[in-house]
Every structure is written in structure tokens, then in C-alpha cells.
Design a protein around this motif. Structure first.
Motif, PDB file in Angstrom:
ATOM      1  N   HIS A 141      -1.081 -39.028 -13.003  1.00  0.00           N
ATOM      2  CA  HIS A 141      -0.436 -39.560 -11.805  1.00  0.00           C
ATOM      3  C   HIS A 141      -0.248 -38.474 -10.744  1.00  0.00           C
ATOM      4  O   HIS A 141      -0.022 -37.304 -11.075  1.00  0.00           O
ATOM      5  CB  HIS A 141       0.931 -40.155 -12.154  1.00  0.00           C
ATOM      6  CG  HIS A 141       0.874 -41.243 -13.178  1.00  0.00           C
ATOM      7  ND1 HIS A 141       0.382 -42.501 -12.910  1.00  0.00           N
ATOM      8  CD2 HIS A 141       1.245 -41.241 -14.491  1.00  0.00           C
ATOM      9  CE1 HIS A 141       0.452 -43.240 -14.001  1.00  0.00           C
ATOM     10  NE2 HIS A 141       0.978 -42.497 -14.981  1.00  0.00           N
ATOM     11  N   LYS A 142      -0.297 -38.879  -9.474  1.00  0.00           N
ATOM     12  CA  LYS A 142      -0.065 -37.954  -8.368  1.00  0.00           C
ATOM     13  C   LYS A 142       1.439 -37.816  -8.127  1.00  0.00           C
ATOM     14  O   LYS A 142       2.147 -38.803  -7.970  1.00  0.00           O
ATOM     15  CB  LYS A 142      -0.750 -38.471  -7.098  1.00  0.00           C
ATOM     16  CG  LYS A 142      -2.274 -38.468  -7.192  1.00  0.00           C
ATOM     17  CD  LYS A 142      -2.881 -39.017  -5.923  1.00  0.00           C
ATOM     18  CE  LYS A 142      -4.413 -39.014  -6.035  1.00  0.00           C
ATOM     19  NZ  LYS A 142      -5.043 -39.584  -4.814  1.00  0.00           N
ATOM     20  N   ILE A 143       1.903 -36.552  -8.093  1.00  0.00           N
ATOM     21  CA  ILE A 143       3.328 -36.261  -8.022  1.00  0.00           C
ATOM     22  C   ILE A 143       3.766 -35.995  -6.580  1.00  0.00           C
ATOM     23  O   ILE A 143       3.130 -35.218  -5.867  1.00  0.00           O
ATOM     24  CB  ILE A 143       3.683 -35.023  -8.880  1.00  0.00           C
ATOM     25  CG1 ILE A 143       3.250 -35.216 -10.329  1.00  0.00           C
ATOM     26  CG2 ILE A 143       5.177 -34.718  -8.804  1.00  0.00           C
ATOM     27  CD1 ILE A 143       3.994 -36.282 -11.055  1.00  0.00           C
ATOM     28  N   LYS A 144       4.873 -36.648  -6.182  1.00  0.00           N
ATOM     29  CA  LYS A 144       5.491 -36.360  -4.882  1.00  0.00           C
ATOM     30  C   LYS A 144       6.554 -35.267  -5.019  1.00  0.00           C
ATOM     31  O   LYS A 144       6.675 -34.379  -4.183  1.00  0.00           O
ATOM     32  CB  LYS A 144       6.133 -37.637  -4.324  1.00  0.00           C
ATOM     33  CG  LYS A 144       6.846 -37.453  -2.993  1.00  0.00           C
ATOM     34  CD  LYS A 144       7.484 -38.759  -2.549  1.00  0.00           C
ATOM     35  CE  LYS A 144       8.248 -38.570  -1.240  1.00  0.00           C
ATOM     36  NZ  LYS A 144       8.922 -39.828  -0.820  1.00  0.00           N
ATOM     37  N   ASP A 145       7.337 -35.342  -6.110  1.00  0.00           N
ATOM     38  CA  ASP A 145       8.397 -34.352  -6.333  1.00  0.00           C
ATOM     39  C   ASP A 145       8.724 -34.317  -7.816  1.00  0.00           C
ATOM     40  O   ASP A 145       8.562 -35.314  -8.525  1.00  0.00           O
ATOM     41  CB  ASP A 145       9.653 -34.731  -5.535  1.00  0.00           C
ATOM     42  CG  ASP A 145      10.679 -33.601  -5.481  1.00  0.00           C
ATOM     43  OD1 ASP A 145      10.294 -32.440  -5.773  1.00  0.00           O
ATOM     44  OD2 ASP A 145      11.851 -33.872  -5.153  1.00  0.00           O
ATOM     45  N   ILE A 146       9.216 -33.161  -8.265  1.00  0.00           N
ATOM     46  CA  ILE A 146       9.624 -33.016  -9.671  1.00  0.00           C
ATOM     47  C   ILE A 146      10.814 -32.070  -9.735  1.00  0.00           C
ATOM     48  O   ILE A 146      10.862 -31.055  -9.047  1.00  0.00           O
ATOM     49  CB  ILE A 146       8.446 -32.484 -10.539  1.00  0.00           C
ATOM     50  CG1 ILE A 146       8.870 -32.431 -12.009  1.00  0.00           C
ATOM     51  CG2 ILE A 146       7.951 -31.132 -10.063  1.00  0.00           C
ATOM     52  CD1 ILE A 146       7.706 -32.146 -12.953  1.00  0.00           C
TER      53      ILE A 146
END
Length: 335
Positions: free
Chosen positions: A310-315
Motif C-alpha cells: 500500500h502507498k503510505i501518506k503518513d506513519i
């Protein structure tokens, strides 16, 4: 340091009545009632030192408010012993109430239709506080809680946050040695909560005021209390330092993910099933939180599996919150 509160084998039981079914049963209930005895507080014992700030926590129905009502003399215990400020709250009622302050978040001690300052003056006479003591103490309280603009307003015209600040001031008119706070920040916004917390810290340091705080807002407990007493079904399941509770039960991490695309919670659970991760979804914010052991290999494997698909926006990686720790304790049983 002497004890402000001493509780030994304290118990409170209530009768719970049940109705029989049908017309015949209703007729029989007129003459004899079926009931069972339910313990709300079950032989608990604890001490609170003068000057301590203690969080008294538990789920709804755990027995918190029942305990507070026995400690303040509102309810009489079924059995056991209570000493508060060196007195029995039930037998030395008039002298005892001069030494305590009480704030119930869902009940008011102010008169609804008169100005706040008139309520203060009435309470001043009830507690027999001299003009000099009142002016010296309450000038500071009113200024610190920022309620001077509210003094001329009827209580019914105040917002919840304004009323709670006035309720707290009213409980402190006689500068009590012990303050009972039952859900004092319920429904309040963040700024009002912060103001009340700072004020409570100040009176604790300035006057060595003992504070027993019951609340469902664990951020209040974290901000104010070093010690917590945890209740479950009328029994104490933990009594000790909040720090120790975190060290024992907080061995884990919360990893929060926000994605650039729509992600299914079940797909994440399937993707990381072999890692023993527990997932939760905040629908409103679309934040997926993974709860996992505090091991670098597991955390690395978890993040690696998720970002590979999955493509991550924030972690974000965080310690497990006090709220999650308490929830785990109630789910798994005794500490």
C-alpha cells in the motif's frame, strides 16, 4: 506524613428487586418481593496520605461513585471502617464537612437562578468563613480560574465549562484539606480542562490539598496523579504508581498508518496475520492503528509488509497509551 483517608474492609450492599411475570405474579409481588443482595463495593482497603493526588478509576458500575459517597458521608457502609481527616464521615457529619470539598460533574452545588457570587456568599455563611479568610483565599481562586466576569451571571446562563470552573471555586470557599472530584471535566473542551488541571496542581502544591479524582478521561489522571487505584466490580485490582502500571502492561507499540488509497481493514489483518498484530480503524480520520510487541524485528516486518502493498501518506510509531493499557487489563482480568 499522616493519612487523610483510611479505608478498611469497606463494603456496600444494595437490594435488587425482581418482578414475577404475569397477573398472578404481580399480585404476589404486592405481598412478598423477590430480591437479591448485590455488593457495589466489596471489602476494599486503601490509605491516602495527606497531600497525595490519587486517581480512582474503573468502568461504569465498578463502584467508584458509591465509594466516594461513603467517604463523604452521603451513604452509610454496610460494613467496614472509614476514617477521613481523622473523623468518621457519618457520625461526625457537621464537623467533618468543614474539612472537605466535593465536586460532582453531573450535579451542582450552586443555586440555579441567582448570581454566582450570591451562591458563594451563601456557602461562605454555611461554612462560617470569615470575611478576611474569604477575601484572601477566594481572590486568588477567582483570578486563577478566570471566573471574575461570571460572578454577576445567574448559574443557568453559564456554559458547561464556565459552570464547572465556578463549581470548583465553590468547593474551595472554606479551603478544605481534602477535595473529592467525581468526573470534574466531563464534557469540557481542551482549554478549560487544561486550566482546571493547572489550578489543581497549584492548590495541591500551595496548600498540600489531598485530591481523590475519579474520571473516565485518563489524560486527567496522567496529568495530575502519580498513583492510581483501579476498581472492577467492587474490588480493587490495582493500587500503585501509574508509572509501574505502564512499565508492566505497556510493553508494546502503536503504529498508525494513513494511506493514499482506500484500504480494507480485513486485508491488513490478513497481510500481517503471522505477526500477531491487532488492528483498529478510526473511520472518521481514516487512521489504521496496529498494536504490536515492542520488538524491532516485528515492527520492521510489519512496516515492510504494509508499505510493500500500500502507498503510505503518513506513519507514526508511539508507546501504547494509558487508555489502551487499562482496556487490556479489564479484558484480561486482574493485574
Amino acid at each position: 506524613m499522616k493519612d487523610a483517608i483510611v479505608v478498611k474492609e469497606l463494603r456496600k450492599e444494595f437490594k435488587s428487586y425482581s418482578s414475577r411475570s404475569g397477573l398472578k405474579g404481580a399480585f404476589r409481588d404486592l405481598f412478598t418481593r423477590n430480591y437479591k443482595v448485590v455488593p457495589a463495593v466489596n471489602d476494599i482497603s486503601f490509605n491516602v496520605k495527606q497531600g497525595e493526588m490519587v486517581g480512582y478509576i474503573g468502568e461504569n458500575g465498578a463502584g467508584k461513585s458509591t465509594t466516594i459517597k461513603m467517604l463523604t458521608g452521603i451513604l452509610t457502609p454496610t460494613s467496614g471502617a472509614v476514617m477521613v481527616n481523622g473523623m468518621n464521615p457519618h457520625r461526625e457529619r457537621e464537623r467533618f464537612v468543614q474539612t472537605i470539598g466535593v465536586v460532582f460533574g453531573q450535579r451542582s452545588q450552586l443555586w440555579w437562578d441567582i448570581a454566582v457570587q450570591e451562591s458563594f456568599r451563601l456557602l461562605k455563611k454555611v461554612y462560617k468563613v470569615s470575611d478576611a479568610d474569604y477575601n484572601e483565599h477566594m481572590d486568588h481562586v477567582i483570578k486563577t480560574l478566570d471566573i471574575e466576569p461570571l460572578l454577576d451571571k445567574p448559574v443557568r446562563k453559564l456554559s458547561l465549562g464556565q459552570r464547572m470552573r465556578c463549581e470548583l471555586a465553590a468547593a474551595l470557599i472554606h479551603n478544605p484539606r481534602l477535595l473529592f472530584l467525581d468526573e470534574p471535566t466531563i464534557g469540557l473542551d481542551v482549554l478549560v480542562k487544561l486550566k482546571i488541571r493547572e489550578f489543581l496542581k497549584e492548590i495541591n502544591q500551595k496548600y498540600n490539598t489531598t485530591i481523590l479524582l475519579t474520571t473516565h478521561d485518563l489524560s486527567d489522571i496522567e496529568a495530575l496523579c502519580e498513583r492510581v487505584i483501579m476498581l472492577d466490580e467492587g474490588n480493587i485490582i490495582y493500587d500503585g504508581a501509574l508509572k509501574s502500571l505502564k512499565e508492566k502492561w505497556g510493553e508494546g507499540k502503536e503504529i498508525q498508518f494513513q494511506f493514499l488509497e482506500k484500504v480494507d481493514l480485513l486485508a491488513l489483518e490478513s497481510l500481517t496475520s503471522e505477526l500477531g498484530v491487532k488492528w483498529e480503524l478510526d473511520d472518521k480520520e481514516q487512521i489504521f492503528t496496529a498494536y504490536t510487541d515492542d520488538h524491532d524485528e516485528i515492527i520492521s516486518a510489519l512496516i515492510g509488509k504494509v508499505i510493500s502493498v500500500h502507498k503510505i501518506k503518513d506513519i507514526k510509531i508511539m508507546e501504547v497509551s494509558t487508555e489502551e493499557i487499562i482496556r487490556n487489563i479489564y479484558e484480561k482480568g486482574k493485574v
